[in-house]
Motif scaffolding. Structure first.
Motif, PDB file in Angstrom:
ATOM      1  N   MET A  35       0.875  -1.165   0.000  1.00 43.98           N
ATOM      2  CA  MET A  35       0.000   0.000   0.000  1.00 43.98           C
ATOM      3  C   MET A  35       0.914   1.217   0.000  1.00 43.98           C
ATOM      4  O   MET A  35       1.835   1.303   0.824  1.00 43.98           O
ATOM      5  CB  MET A  35      -0.864   0.051   1.255  1.00 43.98           C
ATOM      6  N   ILE A  57       0.950   5.098   0.719  1.00 44.17           N
ATOM      7  CA  ILE A  57       0.166   6.192   1.295  1.00 44.17           C
ATOM      8  C   ILE A  57       0.771   7.503   0.806  1.00 44.17           C
ATOM      9  O   ILE A  57       1.960   7.747   1.022  1.00 44.17           O
ATOM     10  CB  ILE A  57       0.247   6.178   2.841  1.00 44.17           C
ATOM     11  N   HIS A  79      -4.359   0.071  -7.551  1.00 46.34           N
ATOM     12  CA  HIS A  79      -5.734   0.407  -7.168  1.00 46.34           C
ATOM     13  C   HIS A  79      -5.715   1.716  -6.404  1.00 46.34           C
ATOM     14  O   HIS A  79      -5.052   1.823  -5.378  1.00 46.34           O
ATOM     15  CB  HIS A  79      -6.311  -0.685  -6.263  1.00 46.34           C
ATOM     16  N   SER A 135      -7.372   4.662  -4.124  1.00 43.07           N
ATOM     17  CA  SER A 135      -8.465   5.067  -3.226  1.00 43.07           C
ATOM     18  C   SER A 135      -8.213   6.508  -2.809  1.00 43.07           C
ATOM     19  O   SER A 135      -7.211   6.799  -2.155  1.00 43.07           O
ATOM     20  CB  SER A 135      -8.492   4.219  -1.944  1.00 43.07           C
ATOM     21  N   ARG A 136      -9.113   7.376  -3.138  1.00 43.55           N
ATOM     22  CA  ARG A 136      -8.944   8.778  -2.734  1.00 43.55           C
ATOM     23  C   ARG A 136      -9.918   9.075  -1.606  1.00 43.55           C
ATOM     24  O   ARG A 136     -11.129   8.968  -1.791  1.00 43.55           O
ATOM     25  CB  ARG A 136      -9.280   9.719  -3.891  1.00 43.55           C
ATOM     26  N   GLY A 137      -9.384   9.407  -0.431  1.00 41.82           N
ATOM     27  CA  GLY A 137     -10.236   9.777   0.686  1.00 41.82           C
ATOM     28  C   GLY A 137     -10.241  11.283   0.833  1.00 41.82           C
ATOM     29  O   GLY A 137      -9.620  12.003   0.039  1.00 41.82           O
ATOM     30  N   GLU A 138     -10.930  11.763   1.854  1.00 38.89           N
ATOM     31  CA  GLU A 138     -11.009  13.208   2.060  1.00 38.89           C
ATOM     32  C   GLU A 138      -9.619  13.762   2.333  1.00 38.89           C
ATOM     33  O   GLU A 138      -9.228  14.800   1.825  1.00 38.89           O
ATOM     34  CB  GLU A 138     -11.946  13.473   3.237  1.00 38.89           C
ATOM     35  N   PHE A 139      -8.843  13.016   3.145  1.00 39.46           N
ATOM     36  CA  PHE A 139      -7.528  13.512   3.522  1.00 39.46           C
ATOM     37  C   PHE A 139      -6.384  12.779   2.840  1.00 39.46           C
ATOM     38  O   PHE A 139      -5.337  13.339   2.591  1.00 39.46           O
ATOM     39  CB  PHE A 139      -7.337  13.377   5.042  1.00 39.46           C
ATOM     40  N   LYS A 140      -6.602  11.518   2.586  1.00 44.18           N
ATOM     41  CA  LYS A 140      -5.484  10.691   2.165  1.00 44.18           C
ATOM     42  C   LYS A 140      -5.781  10.017   0.835  1.00 44.18           C
ATOM     43  O   LYS A 140      -6.925   9.608   0.580  1.00 44.18           O
ATOM     44  CB  LYS A 140      -5.263   9.556   3.187  1.00 44.18           C
ATOM     45  N   ILE A 149      -4.548   6.692  -1.273  1.00 40.71           N
ATOM     46  CA  ILE A 149      -3.840   5.435  -1.050  1.00 40.71           C
ATOM     47  C   ILE A 149      -3.824   4.638  -2.351  1.00 40.71           C
ATOM     48  O   ILE A 149      -4.824   4.576  -3.051  1.00 40.71           O
ATOM     49  CB  ILE A 149      -4.541   4.620   0.055  1.00 40.71           C
ATOM     50  N   HIS A 171     -13.617   1.420   1.124  1.00 41.72           N
ATOM     51  CA  HIS A 171     -13.153   1.228  -0.259  1.00 41.72           C
ATOM     52  C   HIS A 171     -12.573  -0.170  -0.366  1.00 41.72           C
ATOM     53  O   HIS A 171     -11.630  -0.498   0.345  1.00 41.72           O
ATOM     54  CB  HIS A 171     -12.058   2.235  -0.610  1.00 41.72           C
ATOM     55  N   SER A 198     -10.555  -3.173  -2.256  1.00 44.99           N
ATOM     56  CA  SER A 198      -9.622  -3.562  -3.324  1.00 44.99           C
ATOM     57  C   SER A 198      -9.408  -5.067  -3.236  1.00 44.99           C
ATOM     58  O   SER A 198      -8.895  -5.570  -2.239  1.00 44.99           O
ATOM     59  CB  SER A 198      -8.239  -2.909  -3.148  1.00 44.99           C
ATOM     60  N   ILE A 257     -12.541   5.208   5.510  1.00 42.57           N
ATOM     61  CA  ILE A 257     -12.348   6.653   5.533  1.00 42.57           C
ATOM     62  C   ILE A 257     -13.540   7.278   6.240  1.00 42.57           C
ATOM     63  O   ILE A 257     -14.686   6.991   5.903  1.00 42.57           O
ATOM     64  CB  ILE A 257     -12.156   7.189   4.106  1.00 42.57           C
ATOM     65  N   ILE A 275      -3.627   4.562   8.996  1.00 44.59           N
ATOM     66  CA  ILE A 275      -3.051   5.416   7.956  1.00 44.59           C
ATOM     67  C   ILE A 275      -2.876   6.827   8.487  1.00 44.59           C
ATOM     68  O   ILE A 275      -1.844   7.454   8.314  1.00 44.59           O
ATOM     69  CB  ILE A 275      -3.981   5.455   6.721  1.00 44.59           C
ATOM     70  N   MET A 276      -3.881   7.310   9.153  1.00 43.01           N
ATOM     71  CA  MET A 276      -3.789   8.666   9.672  1.00 43.01           C
ATOM     72  C   MET A 276      -3.104   8.625  11.028  1.00 43.01           C
ATOM     73  O   MET A 276      -3.227   7.669  11.775  1.00 43.01           O
ATOM     74  CB  MET A 276      -5.176   9.260   9.775  1.00 43.01           C
TER      75      MET A 276
END
Lengths: 339, 339, 339, 339
Positions: free
Chosen positions: A2, A4, A29, A31-36, A38, C29, C31, C42, C65-66
């Protein structure tokens, strides 16, 4: 893997990571989150590992998902591996006791140790001929002469033998004299030695380095197995921690953990782990109870005259008492001890 | 050596200790307290160390009083040792910067790195040809071909070179191509390699093992010096601890401590210690401020394409900025940096 | 959060994870790779952290992650926090030296220490009134009487004061007498004390626990800041490792790392870290060079008569020499030291 | 105490050490060797420990000879201490299983856990009402309400109870509701709490700190016993090391070592040590085999809904299987498990 991305990583940076992955044939693959953001990388583990993803701009961290070892993993081979050393079957329902002196010192010491080991129920004989010592002023072992004495004692008593190899140039010589080749804790990441050990056919006893993780131990075993030698037995012998009351901290959790992760047998060396003879019996019991396939114990006809590690050597009577303890627990653990 | 007897140790047990000491020509000083009896052993350190005092009945513990190393100690040689590598003088008032890529990858990468190293003020060039890697699936180095490229780059830019030796059989080959032989952290207690390094005349850069104490580092140096090679430079490169935010924990206290205990030069490798490029500049400053004789820094023309340890490699601009920092502090520390 | 599913996890198990995430308002999400299925979660960090994802069937591991801290993070507040203690400005371009005895012993000792601290350039005065000691047989401090002596000495010399609080019931009492409240290494995770410290308005000096990661240190600071008190200064004071040559291993990498992760000031305590007075000067230089905002140094008019930690206390002359070293380096580091 | 003088220490410096010792009523035995002068100090341990010998000029190091703890030592009281908690006898031939949820969450969860614990053979019930949590955003426990639920469940099922105290102000309140007071790993050196625990009469379960040596654990117990409370049970729960495969490294060697050094009972907590439910059964077996007096196990009616440490909680079926394993080994270890 993964990947980040940092907060605020640009689209171009994300694209660059994806492109690098595609270059080695991996899928990415996103993955777009609000903050991050991946990126999951899926493909050939070995090729992905060659890409220095952590050095790409915008990358915050890279987290491995798949284990870095393969051939030694339980997923790759679900059934237990059984390693035969003479008649001893490491990884079976037999609990294998390896016993003998730290260092071969002379014929009489070696022969009497072998007899005592055999008489009390050990099924493999140990004895060091090449001793890695912290101080250049300490006894460094008898060398090949020691190998000859070990072999003779083993043959006389009907015990297979194990001895440490510290030099890649010695692998063949040792394989000629002994039934199992030990790679010591200090050499667990001597990759040269691991490769040589992988190219011959005697079983290998691989001891965990004192500052090595269990994952690194399995990676070291992977070197040997990948070289073609599947007969690897792991050995937990204590790790270095802040605690000074024992020489090292014996990590018995490693035993069930290795059993989950790998199909290889694992034994325990309580002598080196603690450096204290009064703890060795209890910890041998503990080793059996957590599921180890055997123990390795240092014995000596006269510990107070030993040239190496005397304070942790058991005399023959103490060893007999240790064996009695093991035999008492064995049935409850559904283990067999050679008589 | 102080031998502490157990509470209730018998007179016969005390006598046995004393007799053992006399057998190796040592004096025994007896102190009997209300609770404890203590025996002080004075004599030839090496001979006393051979007696397994801890295994004698009635002995509670054995406490070393004298340091176990001798030739590398400050007591043995009070003045600083200066090790010359090309024109660089490690241990003098010069602060020596060693720079270059983790691994030699090809001619262009090596040549451009050498030019950048020289241009920014490094005085020794590094580059690995034999890479010890945790995983058998990682790039293992170019071997002798890499040595040739390193040597060529060094000669072209007027920089002496250092490269790692992982195999006792390679010591001579490496000595032919490089000006300094590095013994890496994983091999700090590869006593075979230490002995070979002691028998040749190129200077040796000895890196501290990740779980080695400072005393063990000095014992490893003692192996080399005792073999006849006095040109040993120590290197602090981080130890393994519970902290995972950095790859290892850089132990900068080791620098002034080694300066008290030994006459040998010591440098710092912040690249391997932290594994994080954003910390390397600050820790290089720190290394100079605590009294180190130099630093070793990994640089690469394109870190994100590096075959090995890319995330910790500085590009040439980042390296230039690191050098500026060092040059700003140097005068306050009364250190000189080559221009 | 990334949730890694075991090989062979069923669809129902994957569904259960996703449902649990939806229950706390998070997005999931998915994968699916050839070998591994990964779920990215998220949403609200605090609510997701309450779900015991690792206990769900089929889950192999859960990877955060965060970062687990927020208010103390550099992302939350990019600019440096400056904490004022009297006239000292921690986190500014001032390099703040805190000096004083380990423990307040009597009026004369405290007063002479304060004068020496002030005269040589310290800008905050320290002195312990409540001493956490490993042994119940050691001196435990003067208690409130000690606070009064510390305050008097600080006022007489024009220095603000800092002293340790070991009991949540004492926070107010200490806040009355001192200008800054220290939470010691052993209490870094005394969450009760952290909460009390968060509810009052004096600045807090929070020392890293000897076995605490940098992330845990920042989490402890988060407790205080979340309670309403933004004036927190962190202190690196050494971590516990296998190395015994120094009392603890001073982790100077923590300084630049904290600067990247957080906006809070950080200082270094080389006295407790090493326990050896001969290393303190060099490591204070190192602390400044890696970017610390100050140091805390133990001084004593007569270290060999100190009731607590004498071996690490500097006498006034040694302290003067340490300050000279710092003043020599300060300009190169663009730091100002109070005169 | 042995005081080792530096090479070249003057006669005056030796005299000063001897005089300091005489001042506290101690005898000084002088041994002058060729290189080293050593002074043996014999007298009242507590008074000698107050002298800052290490700070005297000419002193190289100070080596303690006598153990720093007394009341908890095996020398002081050779026979095993038996601590009664309800009908459970810790330190006897009974192997005591303490079981229950990490945190009290509600009446039903607590009651069903108590029933399961009792039914399977546990003899003490655990449940946390005040939870020390690394993150301020995690569940912090139900407080006194939780104590009431724990007490009710214990009474309903006929099990005595143990619960953690994190605040010296709560000791009495907890003593009212529970049969044993737990001092957690993070508070092992909260000397305030130790002192309060020493002044009341309920038995105390003292957990080893994650970075505490065995000696420090025994010193912490000494605080409690010296305060007047002799009913202390120690608990090994893992120490912090570099290994990340388990949450902590369970140090089973601590068990036989404590048995040699002290008369106090010691149990093992494999749940917190490993953080992995699949290892808990094997390590419970190991705990019994190395000689522990019991184990503490986290169970939960529905681990995947647990508010705290779900991944390490066993469900009731898993717990039943663990108990079967223990019962199988118990006779071989001459241990009795309550039915």
């Amino acid at each position: 893997m993964m990947i980040i991305m940092r907060d605020g990583a640009t689209d171009a940076q994300v694209e660059e990571v994806i492109e690098k992955l595609h270059q080695v044939g991996a899928e990415a693959h996103l993955s777009r989150g609000e903050f991050k953001t991946i990126i999951g990388a899926i493909g050939d583990r070995e090729r992905i590992m060659e890409v220095p993803l952590g050095a790409l701009p915008g990358v915050e961290s890279v987290i491995p998902i798949m284990r870095p070892f393969k051939l030694v993993s339980r997923e790759f081979k679900p059934e237990d591996t059984i390693v035969k050393v003479g008649d001893a079957m490491l990884g079976s329902d037999e609990f294998v006791v390896i016993a003998g002196p730290c260092a071969v010192e002379n014929e009489e010491q070696m022969m009497s140790s072998a007899k005592a080991a055999k008489a009390k129920g050990a099924s493999v004989l140990r004895g060091g001929a090449f001793k890695p010592r912290t101080s250049p002023y300490s006894f460094q072992g008898m060398g090949e002469e020691g190998l000859v004495l070990l072999q003779a004692a083993g043959e006389a008593c009907g015990l297979p033998t194990v001895t440490e190899c510290v030099d890649a140039r010695h692998v063949e010589m040792i394989a000629e004299h002994a039934d199992m080749i030990q790679i010591g804790a200090r050499n667990m990441q001597n990759f040269l030695l691991l490769r040589e050990a992988g190219m011959q056919h005697k079983p290998v006893l691989l001891k965990r380095g004192l500052s090595s993780t269990i994952e690194e131990l399995l990676m070291a075993a992977e070197y040997i197995v990948r070289g073609g030698n599947k007969n690897v037995v792991l050995c937990e012998r204590g790790i270095r921690t802040f605690e000074t009351a024992t020489r090292n901290t014996l990590d018995l959790s490693a035993v069930p953990l290795v059993k989950h992760l790998s199909h290889l047998p694992i034994i325990v060396d309580p002598s080196h782990a603690t450096g204290k003879k009064e703890l060795i019996g209890d910890l041998s019991n503990g080793a059996m109870a957590v599921g180890a396939d055997g123990v390795m114990i240092e014995i000596h006809p006269d510990p107070k005259a030993a040239l190496c590690d005397g304070p942790q050597a058991l005399d023959f009577e103490e060893f007999a008492s240790l064996m009695e303890g093991l035999k008492r627990i064995a049935p409850a653990m559904r283990r067999r001890i050679e008589e």
